[in-house]
Scaffold this motif. Structure first.
Motif, PDB file in Angstrom:
ATOM      1  N   GLU A   1       9.118   2.378 -31.689  1.00  0.00           N
ATOM      2  CA  GLU A   1       7.949   2.685 -30.860  1.00  0.00           C
ATOM      3  C   GLU A   1       8.425   3.343 -29.564  1.00  0.00           C
ATOM      4  N   LEU A   2       7.926   4.520 -29.322  1.00  0.00           N
ATOM      5  CA  LEU A   2       8.222   5.244 -28.087  1.00  0.00           C
ATOM      6  C   LEU A   2       7.074   5.018 -27.121  1.00  0.00           C
ATOM      7  N   VAL A   3       7.367   4.424 -25.987  1.00  0.00           N
ATOM      8  CA  VAL A   3       6.332   4.031 -25.034  1.00  0.00           C
ATOM      9  C   VAL A   3       6.477   4.880 -23.779  1.00  0.00           C
ATOM     10  N   ALA A   4       5.405   5.570 -23.383  1.00  0.00           N
ATOM     11  CA  ALA A   4       5.471   6.552 -22.313  1.00  0.00           C
ATOM     12  C   ALA A   4       4.791   6.084 -21.040  1.00  0.00           C
ATOM     13  N   ALA A   5       5.331   6.522 -19.903  1.00  0.00           N
ATOM     14  CA  ALA A   5       4.740   6.233 -18.600  1.00  0.00           C
ATOM     15  C   ALA A   5       4.777   7.489 -17.740  1.00  0.00           C
ATOM     16  N   ASP A   6       3.689   7.767 -17.069  1.00  0.00           N
ATOM     17  CA  ASP A   6       3.585   8.934 -16.188  1.00  0.00           C
ATOM     18  C   ASP A   6       4.104   8.573 -14.795  1.00  0.00           C
ATOM     19  N   ASP A   7       5.101   9.306 -14.314  1.00  0.00           N
ATOM     20  CA  ASP A   7       5.590   9.038 -12.954  1.00  0.00           C
ATOM     21  C   ASP A   7       5.137  10.097 -11.950  1.00  0.00           C
ATOM     22  N   GLN A   8       4.326  11.057 -12.427  1.00  0.00           N
ATOM     23  CA  GLN A   8       3.768  12.094 -11.547  1.00  0.00           C
ATOM     24  C   GLN A   8       4.853  12.853 -10.781  1.00  0.00           C
ATOM     25  N   PHE A   9       6.066  12.847 -11.318  1.00  0.00           N
ATOM     26  CA  PHE A   9       7.228  13.491 -10.710  1.00  0.00           C
ATOM     27  C   PHE A   9       7.561  12.891  -9.337  1.00  0.00           C
ATOM     28  N   LYS A  10       7.302  11.600  -9.207  1.00  0.00           N
ATOM     29  CA  LYS A  10       7.588  10.873  -7.973  1.00  0.00           C
ATOM     30  C   LYS A  10       8.697   9.868  -8.246  1.00  0.00           C
ATOM     31  N   PRO A  11       9.816   9.968  -7.522  1.00  0.00           N
ATOM     32  CA  PRO A  11      10.952   9.077  -7.782  1.00  0.00           C
ATOM     33  C   PRO A  11      10.598   7.603  -7.724  1.00  0.00           C
ATOM     34  N   GLU A  12       9.758   7.218  -6.758  1.00  0.00           N
ATOM     35  CA  GLU A  12       9.421   5.800  -6.635  1.00  0.00           C
ATOM     36  C   GLU A  12       8.621   5.303  -7.832  1.00  0.00           C
ATOM     37  N   LYS A  13       7.788   6.173  -8.406  1.00  0.00           N
ATOM     38  CA  LYS A  13       7.035   5.787  -9.596  1.00  0.00           C
ATOM     39  C   LYS A  13       7.949   5.713 -10.822  1.00  0.00           C
ATOM     40  N   ALA A  14       8.914   6.644 -10.888  1.00  0.00           N
ATOM     41  CA  ALA A  14       9.873   6.599 -11.989  1.00  0.00           C
ATOM     42  C   ALA A  14      10.644   5.279 -11.954  1.00  0.00           C
ATOM     43  N   LYS A  15      11.032   4.849 -10.753  1.00  0.00           N
ATOM     44  CA  LYS A  15      11.746   3.577 -10.607  1.00  0.00           C
ATOM     45  C   LYS A  15      10.860   2.414 -11.038  1.00  0.00           C
ATOM     46  N   ALA A  16       9.613   2.407 -10.589  1.00  0.00           N
ATOM     47  CA  ALA A  16       8.698   1.327 -10.950  1.00  0.00           C
ATOM     48  C   ALA A  16       8.480   1.269 -12.464  1.00  0.00           C
ATOM     49  N   ASN A  17       8.350   2.439 -13.082  1.00  0.00           N
ATOM     50  CA  ASN A  17       8.183   2.476 -14.537  1.00  0.00           C
ATOM     51  C   ASN A  17       9.412   1.915 -15.237  1.00  0.00           C
ATOM     52  N   ALA A  18      10.603   2.294 -14.747  1.00  0.00           N
ATOM     53  CA  ALA A  18      11.837   1.810 -15.361  1.00  0.00           C
ATOM     54  C   ALA A  18      11.956   0.295 -15.246  1.00  0.00           C
ATOM     55  N   LEU A  19      11.607  -0.240 -14.090  1.00  0.00           N
ATOM     56  CA  LEU A  19      11.673  -1.689 -13.902  1.00  0.00           C
ATOM     57  C   LEU A  19      10.678  -2.404 -14.813  1.00  0.00           C
ATOM     58  N   ALA A  20       9.516  -1.799 -15.021  1.00  0.00           N
ATOM     59  CA  ALA A  20       8.535  -2.383 -15.927  1.00  0.00           C
ATOM     60  C   ALA A  20       9.054  -2.394 -17.361  1.00  0.00           C
ATOM     61  N   PHE A  21       9.698  -1.308 -17.761  1.00  0.00           N
ATOM     62  CA  PHE A  21      10.298  -1.279 -19.093  1.00  0.00           C
ATOM     63  C   PHE A  21      11.393  -2.335 -19.215  1.00  0.00           C
ATOM     64  N   ALA A  22      12.203  -2.471 -18.163  1.00  0.00           N
ATOM     65  CA  ALA A  22      13.293  -3.444 -18.190  1.00  0.00           C
ATOM     66  C   ALA A  22      12.777  -4.872 -18.333  1.00  0.00           C
ATOM     67  N   ALA A  23      11.561  -5.113 -17.867  1.00  0.00           N
ATOM     68  CA  ALA A  23      10.983  -6.456 -17.944  1.00  0.00           C
ATOM     69  C   ALA A  23      10.528  -6.818 -19.349  1.00  0.00           C
ATOM     70  N   ASP A  24      10.452  -5.832 -20.235  1.00  0.00           N
ATOM     71  CA  ASP A  24      10.059  -6.071 -21.626  1.00  0.00           C
ATOM     72  C   ASP A  24      11.331  -6.149 -22.468  1.00  0.00           C
ATOM     73  N   SER A  25      11.667  -7.311 -22.961  1.00  0.00           N
ATOM     74  CA  SER A  25      12.922  -7.507 -23.694  1.00  0.00           C
ATOM     75  C   SER A  25      12.982  -6.705 -24.987  1.00  0.00           C
ATOM     76  N   ALA A  26      11.829  -6.246 -25.491  1.00  0.00           N
ATOM     77  CA  ALA A  26      11.811  -5.455 -26.718  1.00  0.00           C
ATOM     78  C   ALA A  26      12.239  -4.013 -26.481  1.00  0.00           C
ATOM     79  N   VAL A  27      12.255  -3.569 -25.216  1.00  0.00           N
ATOM     80  CA  VAL A  27      12.683  -2.204 -24.883  1.00  0.00           C
ATOM     81  C   VAL A  27      14.199  -2.203 -24.744  1.00  0.00           C
ATOM     82  N   VAL A  28      14.885  -1.462 -25.609  1.00  0.00           N
ATOM     83  CA  VAL A  28      16.352  -1.498 -25.618  1.00  0.00           C
ATOM     84  C   VAL A  28      16.991  -0.293 -24.952  1.00  0.00           C
ATOM     85  N   ALA A  29      16.212   0.765 -24.656  1.00  0.00           N
ATOM     86  CA  ALA A  29      16.783   1.971 -24.047  1.00  0.00           C
ATOM     87  C   ALA A  29      15.684   2.790 -23.406  1.00  0.00           C
ATOM     88  N   MET A  30      16.104   3.753 -22.597  1.00  0.00           N
ATOM     89  CA  MET A  30      15.169   4.719 -22.016  1.00  0.00           C
ATOM     90  C   MET A  30      15.601   6.124 -22.398  1.00  0.00           C
TER      91      MET A  30
END
Length: 387
Positions: free
Chosen positions: A87-116
């Motif tokens: 399953e490929l799960v997508a998040a829009d960061d609007q080309f904003k570094p702080e949003k990209a970081k927040a999205n990455a941290l959210a993915f990291a909080a899901d143990s089922a996500v093994v990579a980005m």
């Protein structure tokens, strides 16, 4: 809604709750209208991706996503990887570094996500790589050399770097007898990296810059002053170190009377469709084969999988996204039937001298730059991509 769900986005204009999760079972969002393959009680491996889906780099972001989605859709139709559905799960960061970081941290909080997969942009990729140190980040969409020099063990680069791209563009111009070469770049980390590579390439060719112009930043549409400066200098070639703002610059340059040949870097490719006839005659570097070069096995597979996913428009961004996904897919196969973040990291660095059908990737424990492919293409008067 938990933090992970809040970080995802719909590509549909009228999202419902199911679409709002933006889960790409079979590699395609619900918005495509294609059915996901049936898996009875299948194990699921989730991959996160953050990119611009709503701002100046939307062309590059959605292009890459269409390519990676097409790959995972084909994989799932064939039974998944080691029996697991991807399953490929997508998040829009609007080309904003702080949003990209927040999205990455959210993915990291899901143990089922093994990579980005393929974060887009220099500062965005830097934030993602730093935010998930225990997770593989495959195919960051930037060639900035300084970011690679950080030697982050979780970053696996699938594209050549910008120094290699600009060196190829300068060499191509010199071979054609064009020695008055200038550059326009964005005044930010991306642009500074491009400027350094440009100066190094000119020094190698024993040339001086014909003009050096800059815009305020990667997302700034204030391109007029730089266009006027370049038009006045009249270089034979202007290297366009811009991405989403490249169409506005080219238009402003022509309106200012500038007739220089334009050579864009690879990230310019995502904005070619926005240029219309202005793209004709534009050259640019490619870090992947042409998406029409069917002499390459990987291009033939890409085209077939894109068509099977309902996408008839082939492009460099979508081919790059497809190749990124192929590389990650190989890592998942090597990681075994129950991949973890740690086993996938170890598996990725064992992808040594592997030919994906015309694109060769060579990682190792001490090397994360897997590909040095660079070519130059030109848009013909008929709009065809010639390489």
């Amino acid at each position: 809604m938990n933090s992970f769900e809040a970080a995802t986005f719909p590509l549909s204009s009228q999202p419902n709750r199911r679409q709002a999760i933006s889960r790409v079972a079979g590699g395609l969002l619900a918005a495509t209208g294609l059915a996901a393959p049936a898996f009875a009680q299948a194990r699921v491996v989730r991959i996160g991706t953050t990119f611009d889906n709503s701002s100046v780099e939307k062309g590059n972001g959605t292009g890459m996503f269409l390519g990676s989605s097409a790959y995972f859709n084909a994989v799932n139709k064939a039974g998944g990887i080691n029996g697991a559905r991807i399953e490929l799960v997508a998040a829009d960061d609007q080309f904003k570094p702080e949003k990209a970081k927040a999205n990455a941290l959210a993915f990291a909080a899901d143990s089922a996500v093994v990579a980005m997969l393929h974060p887009l942009g220099t500062r965005q990729a830097a934030e993602v790589i730093d935010a998930v140190p225990g997770m593989a980040v495959v195919g960051p969409n930037t060639g900035t050399v300084s970011l690679r020099k950080k030697n982050a063990p979780n970053a696996f680069w699938v594209r050549a770097n910008y120094d290699q791209e600009i060196d190829k563009l300068v060499a191509t111009a010199v071979t054609a007898g064009q020695t008055r070469i200038g550059i326009v770049y964005s005044n930010d980390p991306l642009g500074q990296s491009l400027l350094a590579g440009f100066k190094a390439a000119l020094a190698k060719a024993k040339l001086e810059p014909a003009v050096v112009a800059s815009t305020p930043g990667t997302t700034s549409m204030e391109v007029g002053p730089a266009a006027v400066q370049v038009a006045a200098a009249a270089p034979q070639v202007i290297i366009i170190g811009l991405a989403g703002t490249a169409p506005a610059f080219v238009k402003a340059l022509r309106e200012a009377g500038g007739k220089s040949n334009g050579y864009g870097i690879s990230i310019t490719a995502g904005s070619l469709s926005a240029m219309g006839e202005l793209s004709h005659g534009l050259g640019f570097s490619m870090v992947m084969p042409s998406p029409f070069a069917t002499k390459y096995e990987i291009v033939r597979r890409y085209q077939a999988d894109m068509l099977a996913s309902g996408n008839k428009d082939f492009s460099l961004p979508s081919l790059e996204g497809y190749v990124d996904a192929c590389v990650l897919g190989e890592g998942l196969r090597r990681a075994g039937p129950s991949p973890t973040r740690a086993t996938l990291l170890a598996a990725m660095e064992r992808i040594e001298a592997f030919d994906f059908g015309g694109v060769k990737i060579n990682f190792s424990r001490g090397n994360r730059e897997g590909n040095q492919f660079v070519d130059v293409a030109v848009i013909s008067a008929s709009g065809r991509l010639l390489s």
